[in-house]
Design a protein around this motif. Structure first.
Motif: not given
Length: 328
Positions: A144-171
């Motif tokens: 799911k993380i991989e799929q969302e990271s490949r989608k066009r546009g912005n989403n919370a998973i891409k944001h956390y991958l690009n700007h933070h150390d990990c994707i929290p479970l609450w995201v």
């Protein structure tokens, strides 16, 4: 090429088919418009069961025979009734989905605060019997993380991958289906399941202002999740919902015990009535009352649209007792 045994029929031919089955057509233009808008299969084949004659054992007669006096409008009204029912249930199911996701994110992260702890099989309850299922759960989350990271546009998973150390479970829970949440809960360690069940018990006591209540045990949450998952899929895919029954249903007796209503007329194979009763344990009171009031209003309106015989059939299909207003 041979002709299909299900040949194409024009709107005129479809109307004549309905007349030939004994269905009353009061306005041909209206009938053609509704058939064009909704489709013969979805409208007639989808909802015909309620209007077919049955033998003394409740089995549909073969060849099919319609109850005398059935109108085309009855099909349209039942179609619309079911559509409105799905909308009402959808709101309640979404509320519980959000609540369960928040509970899982908080209690799991509390126990395992490390980055990507939800991808570690050792943080789940696994043995020789369910290791494969736990692996499926962690693999599904990684995918799911991989799929969302490949989608066009912005989403919370891409944001956390690009700007933070990990994707929290609450995201991540915001991107999980109810099926994902259900399996995550099933595979959680027992101490986490216990904490979640205590949270729901405490919330139930507070929201209904109860001095005491039987505990909502982890198995009860599991039962409710199973039921919600089945109905959530039906509602999301516009399946016929009013008559849906879960053949391999949960243990409704435990739910009845928590509610403290020993005379509650629930069936072992849950339908809409059992779903609504069960949601009382996991929804805030205001959310439950909103859903309950909407269901009552829907059934009241149905009394004005269908004759008493059809209304009784609808209630029976939904597992609603005659005195349903007392129970919900």
């Amino acid at each position: 090429m041979e002709n299909s045994d299900r040949p194409f029929h024009t709107l005129e031919e479809q109307v004549n088919l309905l007349k030939g089955k004994g269905i009353i057509i009061q306005n041909e233009d209206y009938t053609k418009n509704e058939l064009m808008k909704r489709g013969y299969y979805s409208l007639i084949n989808g909802y015909k069961n309620l209007f077919l004659k049955k033998n003394e054992h409740g089995v549909v007669l073969i060849p099919h025979q319609y109850i005398i006096g059935i109108r085309f409008e009855d099909f349209v009204n039942l179609y619309e009734f079911d559509k409105k029912l799905r909308a009402i249930l959808y709101n309640g199911l979404l509320s519980y989905e959000a609540s369960l996701g928040a509970e899982l994110a908080y209690r799991f992260s509390e126990s395992f605060p490390e980055n990507y702890s939800y991808l570690d099989i050792n943080n789940f309850n696994h043995d020789e019997h369910n290791t494969v299922q736990v692996l499926k759960t962690t693999s599904s989350l990684a995918n799911k993380i991989e799929q969302e990271s490949r989608k066009r546009g912005n989403n919370a998973i891409k944001h956390y991958l690009n700007h933070h150390d990990c994707i929290p479970l609450w995201v991540l829970t915001e991107f999980m289906t109810f099926g994902d949440l259900n399996y995550f809960y099933l595979n959680c360690k027992e101490e986490i399941r216990q904490k979640i069940s205590r949270d729901f018990t405490q919330r139930y006591k507070i929201t209904y202002n109860l001095s005491q209540t039987n505990a909502i045990m982890p198995e009860i949450i599991e039962h409710i999740n199973h039921m919600v998952n089945m109905f959530r899929n039906a509602v999301a895919h516009n399946e016929i919902t009013y008559s849906k029954v879960i053949d391999r249903g949960p243990n409704m007796r435990s739910i009845k015990n928590v509610l403290g209503q020993s005379e509650l007329p629930i069936q072992s194979q849950p339908g809409v009535f059992e779903l609504i009763i069960s949601l009382r344990l996991v929804l805030d009171r205001t959310e439950y009352v909103t859903m309950s009031d909407s269901i009552k209003k829907l059934l009241t309106n149905a009394n004005n649209q269908f004759n008493s015989q059809i209304n009784e059939k609808i209630l029976k299909c939904m597992h609603f007792p005659d005195d349903y207003e007392y129970w919900i």
